[in-house]
Each structure stands twice: as structure tokens, then as C-alpha cells.
Design a protein around this motif. Sequence first.
Motif, mmCIF file in Angstrom:
data_model
loop_
_atom_site.group_PDB
_atom_site.id
_atom_site.type_symbol
_atom_site.label_atom_id
_atom_site.label_comp_id
_atom_site.label_asym_id
_atom_site.label_seq_id
_atom_site.Cartn_x
_atom_site.Cartn_y
_atom_site.Cartn_z
ATOM 1 N N VAL A 1 -9.644 45.247 -3.212
ATOM 2 C CA VAL A 1 -10.551 44.237 -2.680
ATOM 3 C C VAL A 1 -10.856 44.510 -1.209
ATOM 4 C CG1 VAL A 1 -10.758 41.785 -2.108
ATOM 5 C CG2 VAL A 1 -9.893 42.467 -4.341
ATOM 6 N N GLN A 2 -9.828 44.866 -0.446
ATOM 7 C CA GLN A 2 -10.041 45.185 0.972
ATOM 8 C C GLN A 2 -10.935 46.404 1.134
ATOM 9 O OE1 GLN A 2 -6.030 45.596 2.404
ATOM 10 N NE2 GLN A 2 -5.791 43.390 2.784
ATOM 11 N N ARG A 3 -10.746 47.414 0.278
ATOM 12 C CA ARG A 3 -11.583 48.614 0.357
ATOM 13 C C ARG A 3 -13.030 48.298 -0.011
ATOM 14 N NH1 ARG A 3 -9.654 53.895 -2.846
ATOM 15 N NH2 ARG A 3 -10.092 52.495 -4.614
ATOM 16 N N LEU A 4 -13.202 47.431 -1.034
ATOM 17 C CA LEU A 4 -14.555 47.041 -1.413
ATOM 18 C C LEU A 4 -15.228 46.235 -0.306
ATOM 19 C CD1 LEU A 4 -16.759 46.875 -3.593
ATOM 20 C CD2 LEU A 4 -15.602 44.848 -4.500
ATOM 21 N N SER A 5 -14.444 45.367 0.349
ATOM 22 C CA SER A 5 -15.006 44.577 1.441
ATOM 23 C C SER A 5 -15.437 45.472 2.594
ATOM 24 C CB SER A 5 -13.963 43.563 1.928
ATOM 25 O OG SER A 5 -14.431 42.842 3.034
ATOM 26 N N ALA A 6 -14.611 46.489 2.908
ATOM 27 C CA ALA A 6 -14.976 47.419 3.979
ATOM 28 C C ALA A 6 -16.214 48.227 3.604
ATOM 29 C CB ALA A 6 -13.803 48.358 4.260
ATOM 30 N N LEU A 7 -16.326 48.589 2.319
ATOM 31 C CA LEU A 7 -17.500 49.331 1.862
ATOM 32 C C LEU A 7 -18.763 48.503 1.993
ATOM 33 C CD1 LEU A 7 -18.597 51.899 0.492
ATOM 34 C CD2 LEU A 7 -18.141 50.801 -1.709
ATOM 35 N N VAL A 8 -18.645 47.208 1.664
ATOM 36 C CA VAL A 8 -19.802 46.319 1.796
ATOM 37 C C VAL A 8 -20.230 46.207 3.259
ATOM 38 C CG1 VAL A 8 -20.572 43.924 1.551
ATOM 39 C CG2 VAL A 8 -19.302 45.031 -0.302
ATOM 40 N N GLU A 9 -19.284 46.053 4.161
ATOM 41 C CA GLU A 9 -19.611 45.918 5.581
ATOM 42 C C GLU A 9 -20.198 47.205 6.150
ATOM 43 O OE1 GLU A 9 -16.211 44.594 7.694
ATOM 44 O OE2 GLU A 9 -16.134 42.634 6.724
ATOM 45 N N ASP A 10 -19.723 48.350 5.665
ATOM 46 C CA ASP A 10 -20.180 49.618 6.235
ATOM 47 C C ASP A 10 -21.526 50.057 5.687
ATOM 48 O OD1 ASP A 10 -17.886 49.673 7.692
ATOM 49 O OD2 ASP A 10 -16.806 51.003 6.320
#
Length: 248
Positions: free
Chosen positions: A218-227
Motif C-alpha cells: 500500500v505504501q509503495r502504491l501510494s508513493a507511485l501515485v504521488e510520483d
Amino acid sequence: LLWGVGLLLVVLYLFAVIITTVVMDYVGKDPTGKLFELYGSVGQTKYTLFMAISGGQPWRELLKPLEVISVWSRWVFLAFVVIFLFGVMNTVSAVYVDALLHFSNMDRDIVMTERNAKEKAYLRELRTMIGHQHLNAQGQIEQKHLMAVLTGEGANLLKSLGLQLSVAKALFRLLDVEDSRSVGVDEYVCGLLHLKGNATTIHMASLMYLSKRTLFKVQRLSALVEDRVVPLLSRTDPELLGPVSTLQ
């Protein structure tokens, strides 16, 4: 245990004194009769009473000489039999059973302590074997090197811990949350320790590792969305960033 034996002797002596005192006058009148033979002294009375409650002689026969004295002598004798068989003997039995349970619990605690000490020794030895393998730059061991230990010299240790190789492989997949095919040595050994126990313990440990893996994704997906997604939205339609900013 000594307390129970002491209680038996005290009750036996007390009733022997009472009965001997009651029949003393009658024994003097007939020093050769059955009454004198059974109740002629405190020591002889104790012996007679012991036969009555231990099956050495039927207590009905031992009671007959007392019935010629008075009805109270009969009731004293019957009171002794009832108190001794249903009171004292049950109390002593409870004391013995309690002592046996106490020693049994002590033995079980000693066995558990020894088993835990052996398991910790096995884990330390396994930790040393894994630590001697090639580690990457992050100080983690790769899957192929770990499996080489668990299928080789560490196989007996894994068996001594009561763990199967399939469980060890599953633990590696649970701990490898970054899909890097490597895990920390200490983290892996602690995971093996958590998998020791009953089914509930293993289930809780599995849920903990699955939650950790899910949180990382979930944290990796959130970072991907922000980037990637947020900059794309800012270039296409800035008004779409309003809900995103609110969430942040």
C-alpha cells in the motif's frame, strides 16, 4: 506427606485412649477374656483399631466385646470407623494427590524449560550457519543461499525445531515484502521462533507477516501515485488535484 501420616497417628491414639479408659474397669473383672485381649492397654487398643480400619479383621467382630459394656462404647467405636474411613483417609488421600500434582507440575515446568533452552540453542546455531553465508550489501541473505543452508547442514536443526522445509520457504516469502529475494538474518530467525507453538500461534504470526507485506504494498502504491499520477493530473487538469490535496 508427613503431616498426613501424623494426622492418622493422632486420631488413632486419641480413640485408643478413649476406648481403653471406658473399658478399664471391665478388663479388671475378666483379665483373660476377649475384652482384655483386644483392649487391655492403649497399645493393644491401637492395634485393634488399626485392624478394624485396615481389613486385618472384620470390625463387627472387634465391636462385639464392647457391646457388653454399654451402648456408648459401641457408638465410640463406630464413630472412630466413620471418622477414620470417611474423614481422615479422604483428607490424607487429598494431601497425597495434591503432592503428586505439585511434583507433576514441577516436572512439566522443568521439561518445558529444558525444551525451550534446547530450541534457543538450535536457533543460535542456525543463526550462526546463516550468518556465515554470503550476504548482500544490506546485510541480508538471498533465497538461494538460505535454502542451501536449510537443505544442507541446517536440515537437522530445522527438524529438531519441529519445522518443515515448506514452512521455512513460506516464511521467507512472507518476510520478503519488497520482493527482493532476500531477508534479514535476525528477522528470519525470529520468524522461525514465532512459528514454534500451537496452531493459533502460527496463525497469528502468519497474519502479522501478511499485514506487514500488505502495508508495504500500500505504501509503495501510494508513493507511485504521488510520483506519477499526481504530476500527470497537474498537467492535464489542475482542478482534479483538489480532492487529492484534501486527502493529503
